[in-house]
Design a protein around this motif. Structure first.
Motif, PDB file in Angstrom:
ATOM      1  N   ARG A  91       0.729  -1.360   0.022  1.00  0.00           N
ATOM      2  CA  ARG A  91      -0.032  -0.080   0.007  1.00  0.00           C
ATOM      3  C   ARG A  91       1.013   1.403   0.118  1.00  0.00           C
ATOM      4  O   ARG A  91       1.814   1.182   0.683  1.00  0.00           O
ATOM      5  N   HIS A  92       0.710   2.149  -0.829  1.00  0.00           N
ATOM      6  CA  HIS A  92       1.228   3.589  -0.886  1.00  0.00           C
ATOM      7  C   HIS A  92       0.164   4.499  -0.635  1.00  0.00           C
ATOM      8  O   HIS A  92      -1.000   4.511  -0.637  1.00  0.00           O
ATOM      9  N   ARG A  93       0.661   5.852  -0.358  1.00  0.00           N
ATOM     10  CA  ARG A  93      -0.167   6.858  -0.047  1.00  0.00           C
ATOM     11  C   ARG A  93       0.794   8.082  -0.907  1.00  0.00           C
ATOM     12  O   ARG A  93       1.946   8.230  -0.791  1.00  0.00           O
ATOM     13  N   ILE A  94      -0.114   9.093  -1.113  1.00  0.00           N
ATOM     14  CA  ILE A  94       0.595  10.289  -2.032  1.00  0.00           C
ATOM     15  C   ILE A  94       0.429  11.254  -0.882  1.00  0.00           C
ATOM     16  O   ILE A  94      -0.758  11.736  -0.143  1.00  0.00           O
ATOM     17  N   VAL A 122       4.820   7.612  -1.200  1.00  0.00           N
ATOM     18  CA  VAL A 122       5.474   7.041  -0.105  1.00  0.00           C
ATOM     19  C   VAL A 122       4.816   5.749   0.383  1.00  0.00           C
ATOM     20  O   VAL A 122       3.634   5.521   0.167  1.00  0.00           O
ATOM     21  N   ARG A 123       5.359   4.629   1.023  1.00  0.00           N
ATOM     22  CA  ARG A 123       4.733   3.360   1.479  1.00  0.00           C
ATOM     23  C   ARG A 123       3.915   3.826   2.660  1.00  0.00           C
ATOM     24  O   ARG A 123       4.347   4.510   3.428  1.00  0.00           O
ATOM     25  N   ASP A 124       2.860   3.182   2.600  1.00  0.00           N
ATOM     26  CA  ASP A 124       1.807   3.414   3.718  1.00  0.00           C
ATOM     27  C   ASP A 124       2.345   2.448   4.869  1.00  0.00           C
ATOM     28  O   ASP A 124       1.817   1.057   4.854  1.00  0.00           O
ATOM     29  N   GLU A 125       2.856   3.018   5.995  1.00  0.00           N
ATOM     30  CA  GLU A 125       3.058   2.133   7.065  1.00  0.00           C
ATOM     31  C   GLU A 125       2.566   2.263   8.419  1.00  0.00           C
ATOM     32  O   GLU A 125       1.867   2.959   8.456  1.00  0.00           O
TER      33      GLU A 125
END
Length: 112
Positions: A49-52, A109-112
């Motif tokens: 999963r990623h987020r902007i 970026v990776r959604d952590e």
């Protein structure tokens, strides 16, 4: 009905979802001296999963330009200052239409 392949090194291989034709060229043996077999996947697919988000080293820039003439507000990181310039231009010229631009830079970026 057989298909015509103008290059003698081309031939249909397998049946995929789209039933396409893949081009196979070269000698029948791989560089290691082993016969070529069926194509195998050489990569592993992972789903992460990623987020902007807004880039942390940049600011949002506000701009505006008149729709009736070539006037443009000075670009600024303060949106209110650009709006005040537009209202001043309206007071001087009577022009009421503006195109407002808000520019920002983003990073995934990776959604952590």
């Amino acid at each position: 009905m057989p298909r015509h392949y103008p290059d003698s090194n081309q031939r249909p291989i397998g049946r995929g979802l789209l039933e396409g034709v893949r081009c196979e060229r070269g000698a029948p043996y791989a560089s290691a001296g082993r016969p070529r077999g069926p194509m195998m996947a050489r990569s592993v697919m992972r789903y992460v999963r990623h987020r902007i988000t807004r880039h942390p080293d940049t600011d949002v820039t506000f701009e505006a330009e008149c729709l009736h003439c070539k006037w443009a507000a000075t670009p600024s990181t303060d949106g209110v200052a650009v709006d005040v310039e537009c209202m001043s231009h309206t007071g001087r010229s009577g022009h009421k239409g503006f195109r407002r631009l808000c520019t920002s830079f983003a990073i995934v970026v990776r959604d952590e």
